[in-house]
Design a protein around this motif. Structure first.
Motif, PDB file in Angstrom:
ATOM      1  N   ASN A   1       0.825  -1.204   0.000  1.00  0.00           N
ATOM      2  CA  ASN A   1       0.000   0.000   0.000  1.00  0.00           C
ATOM      3  C   ASN A   1       0.860   1.254   0.000  1.00  0.00           C
ATOM      4  O   ASN A   1       0.599   2.208  -0.753  1.00  0.00           O
ATOM      5  CB  ASN A   1      -0.912  -0.016   1.225  1.00  0.00           C
ATOM      6  CG  ASN A   1      -2.212   0.708   0.985  1.00  0.00           C
ATOM      7  OD1 ASN A   1      -2.539   1.065  -0.138  1.00  0.00           O
ATOM      8  ND2 ASN A   1      -2.954   0.936   2.045  1.00  0.00           N
TER       9      ASN A   1
ATOM     10  N   LEU B   1     -14.772  -7.402  -7.601  1.00  0.00           N
ATOM     11  CA  LEU B   1     -13.716  -6.382  -7.637  1.00  0.00           C
ATOM     12  C   LEU B   1     -12.728  -6.655  -8.764  1.00  0.00           C
ATOM     13  O   LEU B   1     -12.207  -5.716  -9.388  1.00  0.00           O
ATOM     14  CB  LEU B   1     -12.982  -6.346  -6.290  1.00  0.00           C
ATOM     15  CG  LEU B   1     -13.713  -5.709  -5.124  1.00  0.00           C
ATOM     16  CD1 LEU B   1     -12.918  -5.870  -3.834  1.00  0.00           C
ATOM     17  CD2 LEU B   1     -13.976  -4.230  -5.388  1.00  0.00           C
TER      18      LEU B   1
ATOM     19  N   LYS C   1      -6.999   2.732  -6.541  1.00  0.00           N
ATOM     20  CA  LYS C   1      -7.814   2.451  -5.353  1.00  0.00           C
ATOM     21  C   LYS C   1      -8.513   1.101  -5.484  1.00  0.00           C
ATOM     22  O   LYS C   1      -8.658   0.368  -4.502  1.00  0.00           O
ATOM     23  CB  LYS C   1      -8.832   3.568  -5.152  1.00  0.00           C
ATOM     24  CG  LYS C   1      -8.198   4.871  -4.695  1.00  0.00           C
ATOM     25  CD  LYS C   1      -9.238   5.928  -4.370  1.00  0.00           C
ATOM     26  CE  LYS C   1      -8.574   7.191  -3.819  1.00  0.00           C
ATOM     27  NZ  LYS C   1      -9.563   8.241  -3.488  1.00  0.00           N
ATOM     28  N   LEU C   2      -8.951   0.762  -6.678  1.00  0.00           N
ATOM     29  CA  LEU C   2      -9.543  -0.563  -6.887  1.00  0.00           C
ATOM     30  C   LEU C   2      -8.511  -1.661  -6.647  1.00  0.00           C
ATOM     31  O   LEU C   2      -8.808  -2.683  -6.023  1.00  0.00           O
ATOM     32  CB  LEU C   2     -10.085  -0.665  -8.314  1.00  0.00           C
ATOM     33  CG  LEU C   2     -11.532  -0.233  -8.551  1.00  0.00           C
ATOM     34  CD1 LEU C   2     -11.862  -0.270 -10.035  1.00  0.00           C
ATOM     35  CD2 LEU C   2     -12.489  -1.127  -7.770  1.00  0.00           C
TER      36      LEU C   2
ATOM     37  N   ASN D   1      -5.968  -1.486  -4.710  1.00  0.00           N
ATOM     38  CA  ASN D   1      -5.730  -1.561  -3.267  1.00  0.00           C
ATOM     39  C   ASN D   1      -6.852  -2.334  -2.578  1.00  0.00           C
ATOM     40  O   ASN D   1      -6.607  -3.127  -1.669  1.00  0.00           O
ATOM     41  CB  ASN D   1      -5.617  -0.157  -2.686  1.00  0.00           C
ATOM     42  CG  ASN D   1      -5.340  -0.177  -1.198  1.00  0.00           C
ATOM     43  OD1 ASN D   1      -4.352  -0.728  -0.742  1.00  0.00           O
ATOM     44  ND2 ASN D   1      -6.238   0.430  -0.425  1.00  0.00           N
ATOM     45  N   SER D   2      -8.108  -2.115  -2.999  1.00  0.00           N
ATOM     46  CA  SER D   2      -9.232  -2.859  -2.422  1.00  0.00           C
ATOM     47  C   SER D   2      -9.094  -4.351  -2.691  1.00  0.00           C
ATOM     48  O   SER D   2      -9.346  -5.191  -1.816  1.00  0.00           O
ATOM     49  CB  SER D   2     -10.553  -2.342  -2.993  1.00  0.00           C
ATOM     50  OG  SER D   2     -10.763  -0.985  -2.662  1.00  0.00           O
TER      51      SER D   2
ATOM     52  N   GLN E   1      -6.379  -5.720  -0.356  1.00  0.00           N
ATOM     53  CA  GLN E   1      -6.835  -5.874   1.023  1.00  0.00           C
ATOM     54  C   GLN E   1      -7.721  -7.107   1.170  1.00  0.00           C
ATOM     55  O   GLN E   1      -7.613  -7.853   2.155  1.00  0.00           O
ATOM     56  CB  GLN E   1      -7.596  -4.618   1.467  1.00  0.00           C
ATOM     57  CG  GLN E   1      -6.780  -3.337   1.467  1.00  0.00           C
ATOM     58  CD  GLN E   1      -5.581  -3.402   2.405  1.00  0.00           C
ATOM     59  OE1 GLN E   1      -5.613  -4.070   3.431  1.00  0.00           O
ATOM     60  NE2 GLN E   1      -4.509  -2.709   2.043  1.00  0.00           N
ATOM     61  N   GLN E   2      -8.590  -7.342   0.218  1.00  0.00           N
ATOM     62  CA  GLN E   2      -9.454  -8.515   0.281  1.00  0.00           C
ATOM     63  C   GLN E   2      -8.649  -9.802   0.110  1.00  0.00           C
ATOM     64  O   GLN E   2      -8.938 -10.818   0.758  1.00  0.00           O
ATOM     65  CB  GLN E   2     -10.530  -8.422  -0.805  1.00  0.00           C
ATOM     66  CG  GLN E   2     -11.567  -7.332  -0.569  1.00  0.00           C
ATOM     67  CD  GLN E   2     -12.365  -7.574   0.697  1.00  0.00           C
ATOM     68  OE1 GLN E   2     -12.741  -8.696   1.007  1.00  0.00           O
ATOM     69  NE2 GLN E   2     -12.612  -6.510   1.452  1.00  0.00           N
TER      70      GLN E   2
END
Length: 460
Positions: A179, A382, A433-434, A436-437, A440-441
């Motif tokens: 990140n 995602l 940002k996508l 990064n999401s 994280q998932q």
């Protein structure tokens, strides 16, 4: 637990310590057995632990092993340091130390009790009475096995809780590492775009002054520039938050500047890995195993409460002498009547606690499988959004390249080029940002199934 005590008393014979003074009266001394008792007590106390002060620090104790000028850290170095310095791991280690100390305490046998009493007569012609006794709490041996098993399970529970914390910290450190690197890369790019749009805005203002462009075009360029400045400010705030979180995880001194090497690109967790991990999830994941150990601990405590419902029984053997120099020997037996208490309250509490842990384990096991399925479905959505975003970004990059060539040839105006540049910047931020999401998932999924977020190998 109702205590059962067997007491053995030794009586002192006055004929061994009597002396006849000139007055003709016989005096008997009780100081010899008292000295024996005091010497025994002194020997016992000689093995006691001594107090050592441990004052609290006045200032934070920061490790100095990472300096501001350190070489770029790899992802493996960051994860390794996080495992050694994470506050969450430190707390889990302290809990494990406490559980170890409690196991040691529960494994100790009760100490025997040495008693001494004396009565001095207030009239002439009588001798002092006394009694020396040594007692032991035999009933402590009844529930000792259950207590030891409960302590063993409590220690295993904390050990597994520490292992679970390490799993989470390792994958979280990897996520924060990627990140931060992504934010640094994106922030540099946005800074370049902001500088470019600022120059475009200044050119638009000059063109507006010459009446070469309309006011609407100049305002549009100004608005795009202001939006980019706002995006840059938001990115810096998010980067600062991620950086502070990483510093806290690594236990770094405030103000330390880290240089991070480029991490390997994250890739999707294979479905075969997920299926194989789910098969043995209940036997591998430390938090589930810790709940099992906690349930076993509570089961032993419930067993101990059942053992403690039996009446307390004291058995004693006495040997004494009264003030008339008459020696007696006897046997004493006393028992409590479990009419009002009978340890029924503790039994009810321990039984209800065991049932609560049983329900909690079943719910946690269900939640683990449900969470894996939910994250897998969310990752699928995602992933589609990320691929669409990347495709749109690639298309905008091609359009911007063509527009720049056309602008150099005089076929495209500056406002058109600036608008395309702004759209590309917005799309890159959205795509980042996508990504990064998705990361994280993926990290959350890896933690749930017990594999490394870096290489997807099983965590141990």
């Amino acid at each position: 637990m109702h205590r059962i005590s067997v007491v053995t008393h030794g009586a002192y014979d006055s004929r061994l310590q009597c002396r006849i003074p000139a007055t003709g009266r016989r005096r008997c001394s009780v100081f010899a057995p008292a000295r024996v008792a005091l010497v025994t007590l002194a020997v016992a106390l000689s093995g006691c632990a001594a107090y050592a002060p441990r004052p609290l620090p006045d200032t934070p104790q920061w490790p100095d092993d990472i300096a501001s000028t350190a070489a770029p850290l790899s992802v493996d170095q960051v994860v390794e340091r996080a495992l050694g310095h994470s506050p969450d791991i430190h707390r889990a280690e302290r809990e494990l130390d406490i559980a170890s100390a409690r196991k040691y305490a529960d494994g100790l046998l009760p100490d025997p009790t040495l008693s001494f009493s004396t009565d001095r007569p207030g009239a002439e012609g009588f001798v002092p009475a006394f009694m020396v006794g040594l007692s032991y709490e035999v009933s402590a041996l009844v529930d000792r096995p259950a207590k030891k098993r409960a302590a063993d399970n409590a220690l295993e529970k904390q050990r597994l809780a520490l292992e679970w914390t390490k799993w989470q910290v390792a994958n979280h450190a990897y996520a924060l590492y990627v990140n931060n690197v992504s934010f640094e890369r994106l922030e540099r790019e946005v800074e370049q775009r902001v500088a470019y749009q600022k120059s475009v805005t200044e050119l638009m203002q000059k063109a507006l002054a010459r009446a070469d462009v309309t006011r609407d075009v100049a305002v549009q360029a100004e608005t795009a520039y202001r939006d980019s400045v706002q995006q840059l400010s938001t990115l810096r705030q998010e980067h600062l938050k991620a950086e502070q979180e990483l510093h806290t995880l690594l236990e770094l001194r405030p103000g330390t500047r880290l240089t991070l090497a480029a991490p390997p690109e994250p890739y999707e967790v294979p479905q075969d890995t997920i299926k194989q991990a789910l098969v043995s999830l209940g036997q591998r994941r430390p938090d589930l195993l810790a709940l099992r150990a906690g349930y076993a601990e509570q089961d032993e405590r419930y067993r101990g409460a059942l053992l403690a419902q039996f009446p307390r029984l004291d058995i004693g053997v006495t040997r004494g002498r009264d003030t008339s120099a008459i020696y007696t020997s006897g046997l004493t037996v006393s028992a409590t009547l479990p009419l009002f208490n009978g340890n029924r309250g503790n039994i009810a509490v321990e039984k209800a606690t065991r049932e609560s842990l049983y329900q909690e384990y079943g719910q946690r096991l269900d939640d683990a499988y449900t969470a894996v399925d939910g994250i897998s479905s969310e990752l699928s959505l995602l992933g589609d959004q990320l691929r669409n975003g990347q495709s749109m970004e690639a298309a905008l990059e091609a359009s911007v390249m063509q527009a720049r060539a056309a602008f150099d040839a005089g076929d495209v105006t500056l406002p058109v080029l600036a608008d395309l540049e702004s759209r590309l910047l917005n799309q890159r931020v959205a795509t980042a940002k996508l990504a990064n999401s998705v990361l994280q998932q993926q990290v959350e999924l890896c933690t749930l199934i017990g594999v490394s977020a870096i290489d997807h190998k099983p965590l141990h």
